[in-house]
Design a protein around this motif. Structure first.
Motif, PDB file in Angstrom:
ATOM      1  N   LEU A  87     -42.666 -12.366   6.342  1.00 41.44           N
ATOM      2  CA  LEU A  87     -42.208 -13.861   6.918  1.00 41.44           C
ATOM      3  C   LEU A  87     -41.559 -13.761   8.303  1.00 41.44           C
ATOM      4  N   LEU A  88     -40.584 -13.070   8.311  1.00 40.09           N
ATOM      5  CA  LEU A  88     -39.677 -12.765   9.550  1.00 40.09           C
ATOM      6  C   LEU A  88     -40.398 -11.878  10.822  1.00 40.09           C
ATOM      7  N   ALA A  89     -41.225 -11.096  10.530  1.00 38.72           N
ATOM      8  CA  ALA A  89     -41.810 -10.198  11.395  1.00 38.72           C
ATOM      9  C   ALA A  89     -42.264 -10.680  12.784  1.00 38.72           C
ATOM     10  N   PRO A  90     -42.961 -11.949  12.661  1.00 41.45           N
ATOM     11  CA  PRO A  90     -43.446 -12.630  13.577  1.00 41.45           C
ATOM     12  C   PRO A  90     -42.535 -13.270  14.658  1.00 41.45           C
ATOM     13  N   ILE A  91     -41.457 -13.615  14.216  1.00 45.67           N
ATOM     14  CA  ILE A  91     -40.262 -13.980  14.861  1.00 45.67           C
ATOM     15  C   ILE A  91     -39.657 -13.090  15.759  1.00 45.67           C
ATOM     16  N   LEU A  92     -39.716 -11.790  15.529  1.00 40.90           N
ATOM     17  CA  LEU A  92     -39.306 -10.737  16.468  1.00 40.90           C
ATOM     18  C   LEU A  92     -40.704 -10.306  17.485  1.00 40.90           C
ATOM     19  N   PHE A  93     -41.814 -10.658  17.074  1.00 39.33           N
ATOM     20  CA  PHE A  93     -42.725 -10.681  18.197  1.00 39.33           C
ATOM     21  C   PHE A  93     -42.557 -11.564  19.232  1.00 39.33           C
ATOM     22  N   ALA A  94     -42.233 -12.852  18.619  1.00 34.12           N
ATOM     23  CA  ALA A  94     -41.958 -14.016  19.749  1.00 34.12           C
ATOM     24  C   ALA A  94     -40.832 -13.748  20.553  1.00 34.12           C
ATOM     25  N   ALA A  95     -39.970 -12.975  20.011  1.00 34.87           N
ATOM     26  CA  ALA A  95     -38.642 -12.764  20.874  1.00 34.87           C
ATOM     27  C   ALA A  95     -39.207 -11.793  22.070  1.00 34.87           C
ATOM     28  N   SER A  96     -39.884 -10.775  22.036  1.00 31.44           N
ATOM     29  CA  SER A  96     -40.246 -10.025  22.904  1.00 31.44           C
ATOM     30  C   SER A  96     -41.359 -10.934  24.127  1.00 31.44           C
ATOM     31  N   ILE A  97     -42.051 -11.623  23.507  1.00 29.07           N
ATOM     32  CA  ILE A  97     -43.023 -12.346  24.282  1.00 29.07           C
ATOM     33  C   ILE A  97     -42.088 -13.448  25.306  1.00 29.07           C
ATOM     34  N   TYR A  98     -40.981 -13.870  24.741  1.00 31.55           N
ATOM     35  CA  TYR A  98     -40.161 -14.703  25.347  1.00 31.55           C
ATOM     36  C   TYR A  98     -39.500 -14.018  26.765  1.00 31.55           C
ATOM     37  N   MET A  99     -39.196 -12.709  26.204  1.00 30.94           N
ATOM     38  CA  MET A  99     -38.644 -11.878  27.229  1.00 30.94           C
ATOM     39  C   MET A  99     -39.405 -11.562  28.230  1.00 30.94           C
ATOM     40  N   ILE A 100     -40.921 -11.308  27.966  1.00 30.37           N
ATOM     41  CA  ILE A 100     -41.680 -10.948  29.032  1.00 30.37           C
ATOM     42  C   ILE A 100     -41.850 -11.878  29.832  1.00 30.37           C
ATOM     43  N   LEU A 101     -41.965 -13.202  29.561  1.00 32.47           N
ATOM     44  CA  LEU A 101     -42.120 -14.262  30.618  1.00 32.47           C
ATOM     45  C   LEU A 101     -41.025 -14.167  31.668  1.00 32.47           C
ATOM     46  N   GLY A 102     -39.951 -14.182  31.223  1.00 27.29           N
ATOM     47  CA  GLY A 102     -38.709 -13.979  32.012  1.00 27.29           C
ATOM     48  C   GLY A 102     -38.970 -13.077  32.888  1.00 27.29           C
ATOM     49  N   ARG A 103     -39.165 -11.719  32.677  1.00 24.81           N
ATOM     50  CA  ARG A 103     -39.492 -10.577  33.333  1.00 24.81           C
ATOM     51  C   ARG A 103     -40.552 -10.879  34.331  1.00 24.81           C
ATOM     52  N   LEU A 104     -41.729 -11.534  34.064  1.00 25.95           N
ATOM     53  CA  LEU A 104     -42.707 -11.717  34.815  1.00 25.95           C
ATOM     54  C   LEU A 104     -42.323 -12.561  35.864  1.00 25.95           C
ATOM     55  N   MET A 105     -41.745 -13.661  35.773  1.00 29.69           N
ATOM     56  CA  MET A 105     -41.076 -14.449  36.701  1.00 29.69           C
ATOM     57  C   MET A 105     -40.470 -13.880  37.745  1.00 29.69           C
ATOM     58  N   GLN A 106     -39.481 -13.028  37.270  1.00 24.10           N
ATOM     59  CA  GLN A 106     -38.435 -12.281  38.234  1.00 24.10           C
ATOM     60  C   GLN A 106     -39.195 -11.185  39.013  1.00 24.10           C
ATOM     61  N   ARG A 107     -40.158 -10.464  38.372  1.00 28.84           N
ATOM     62  CA  ARG A 107     -40.941  -9.451  38.760  1.00 28.84           C
ATOM     63  C   ARG A 107     -41.500  -9.700  40.026  1.00 28.84           C
ATOM     64  N   THR A 108     -42.524 -11.098  39.837  1.00 24.31           N
ATOM     65  CA  THR A 108     -43.184 -11.611  40.934  1.00 24.31           C
ATOM     66  C   THR A 108     -42.791 -12.524  41.907  1.00 24.31           C
ATOM     67  N   ASP A 109     -41.415 -12.476  41.811  1.00 26.93           N
ATOM     68  CA  ASP A 109     -40.443 -13.267  42.685  1.00 26.93           C
ATOM     69  C   ASP A 109     -40.924 -14.721  42.855  1.00 26.93           C
ATOM     70  N   SER A 110     -41.137 -15.276  41.764  1.00 23.44           N
ATOM     71  CA  SER A 110     -41.491 -16.588  41.604  1.00 23.44           C
ATOM     72  C   SER A 110     -40.853 -17.484  40.564  1.00 23.44           C
ATOM     73  N   ALA A 111     -39.601 -17.394  40.671  1.00 25.51           N
ATOM     74  CA  ALA A 111     -38.556 -18.054  39.644  1.00 25.51           C
ATOM     75  C   ALA A 111     -38.853 -19.666  40.073  1.00 25.51           C
ATOM     76  N   GLU A 112     -38.813 -20.065  41.220  1.00 31.87           N
ATOM     77  CA  GLU A 112     -38.755 -21.314  41.647  1.00 31.87           C
ATOM     78  C   GLU A 112     -39.976 -22.100  41.017  1.00 31.87           C
ATOM     79  N   TYR A 113     -41.032 -21.345  40.643  1.00 33.07           N
ATOM     80  CA  TYR A 113     -42.155 -21.998  39.989  1.00 33.07           C
ATOM     81  C   TYR A 113     -41.857 -22.513  38.531  1.00 33.07           C
ATOM     82  N   SER A 114     -41.061 -21.943  38.253  1.00 35.14           N
ATOM     83  CA  SER A 114     -40.466 -22.094  36.757  1.00 35.14           C
ATOM     84  C   SER A 114     -40.024 -23.641  36.177  1.00 35.14           C
ATOM     85  N   LEU A 115     -40.345 -24.320  35.191  1.00 34.29           N
ATOM     86  CA  LEU A 115     -39.954 -25.558  34.895  1.00 34.29           C
ATOM     87  C   LEU A 115     -38.541 -25.541  34.487  1.00 34.29           C
TER      88      LEU A 115
END
Length: 273
Positions: A87-115
């Motif tokens: 039951l709980l494992a997918p919550i951990l997968f989601a946590a990494s996915i959330y962190m990935i998006l934040g890092r992609l935004m910063q890695r591409t220097d496109s933070a201003e495009y985020s809502l």
């Protein structure tokens, strides 16, 4: 003195006998994916993907619990292990996915495009993820400790609420990701040329859809209750949980790319250019 007939019947853990072959095969697949994720994590030092590794381990142990329950459907230990960890494992997968998006935004220097502010993307969504983890974990604990129908229903309702909240958070996350994606496509940054972000964002969508579909199916499962078809039969779990989470783990192997980190930084956080 009450008669035996007037006593409450003992709660039955399983509505069927769990498949030994199904549990063994599923556990084997998850442990292989766990080893693959662990190898890539250590090799590329992408430590923010640790929740993927822990989640894969949860899945492997969870399905091992289902295999163990085949020969003893009255023991609570394998039932608790499989019901809680799967039951709980997918919550951990989601946590990494959330962190990935934040890092992609910063890695591409496109933070201003985020809502929302890129520096808050990880904090907001991971905090919501932790809340869902606590709610569903509490519901799972109540469910496995239930001794009667009322206790089971309370546990199921708590889990149901946690799943619905998780779906709402995930839906907002997909909106944030898609808006950022469209804006960056229209106005690419110089930094985005250094990373195959377009391919990575589609991997993120694929994993996100798998998790979202799984969560929706789980909501239907708990809404139908213990007597419903989904909880009374085993095969649906392997279709909408095992299969989708195996796909998620396979897709997410792509995140262990050393290029997702800035070349001059060794920790898990991205520096702004």
């Amino acid at each position: 003195m009450s008669s035996p007939d007037s006593a409450k019947p003992e709660y039955v853990l399983w509505s069927y006998t769990p498949s030994l072959a199904g549990g063994v095969v599923a556990a084997g697949v998850m442990f292989i994916l766990f080893l693959a994720h662990t190898f890539r994590l250590v090799k590329n030092r992408t430590w923010f993907c640790i929740p993927f590794v822990i989640g894969a381990l949860f899945e492997g142990i969870g399905y091992s619990g289902r295999a163990a329950a085949h020969s003893d459907t009255t023991s609570k230990t394998p039932y608790i292990i499989q019901s809680t960890l799967i039951l709980l494992a997918p919550i951990l997968f989601a946590a990494s996915i959330y962190m990935i998006l934040g890092r992609l935004m910063q890695r591409t220097d496109s933070a201003e495009y985020s809502l929302i502010r890129a520096t808050w993307v990880t904090k907001i969504f991971v905090s919501g993820d932790i809340l869902c983890f606590l709610i569903q974990g509490g519901g799972a604990g109540m469910l496995v400790g239930a001794k009667d129908k009322d206790g089971v229903e309370r546990g199921e309702n708590i889990i149901l609420g946690g799943l619905i909240l998780q779906i709402m958070i995930f839906g907002f996350f997909l909106v944030v990701a898609s808006v950022w994606h469209v804006r960056l496509q229209r106005r690419p940054t110089a930094a985005s040329a250094d990373l195959p972000w377009g391919k990575l964002i589609w991997f993120l969508y694929a994993a996100s859809v798998c998790i979202a579909v799984r969560n929706i199916c789980r909501v239907v499962e708990y809404a139908m209750g213990k007597e419903g078809y989904l909880l009374s039969n085993e095969w649906p779990l392997y279709l909408y949980d095992f299969l989708l989470m195996a796909i998620t783990l396979s897709v997410c192997l792509s995140w262990y790319n050393p290029n997702i980190k800035p070349g001059r930084k060794n920790d898990i956080e991205f520096a702004r250019r």
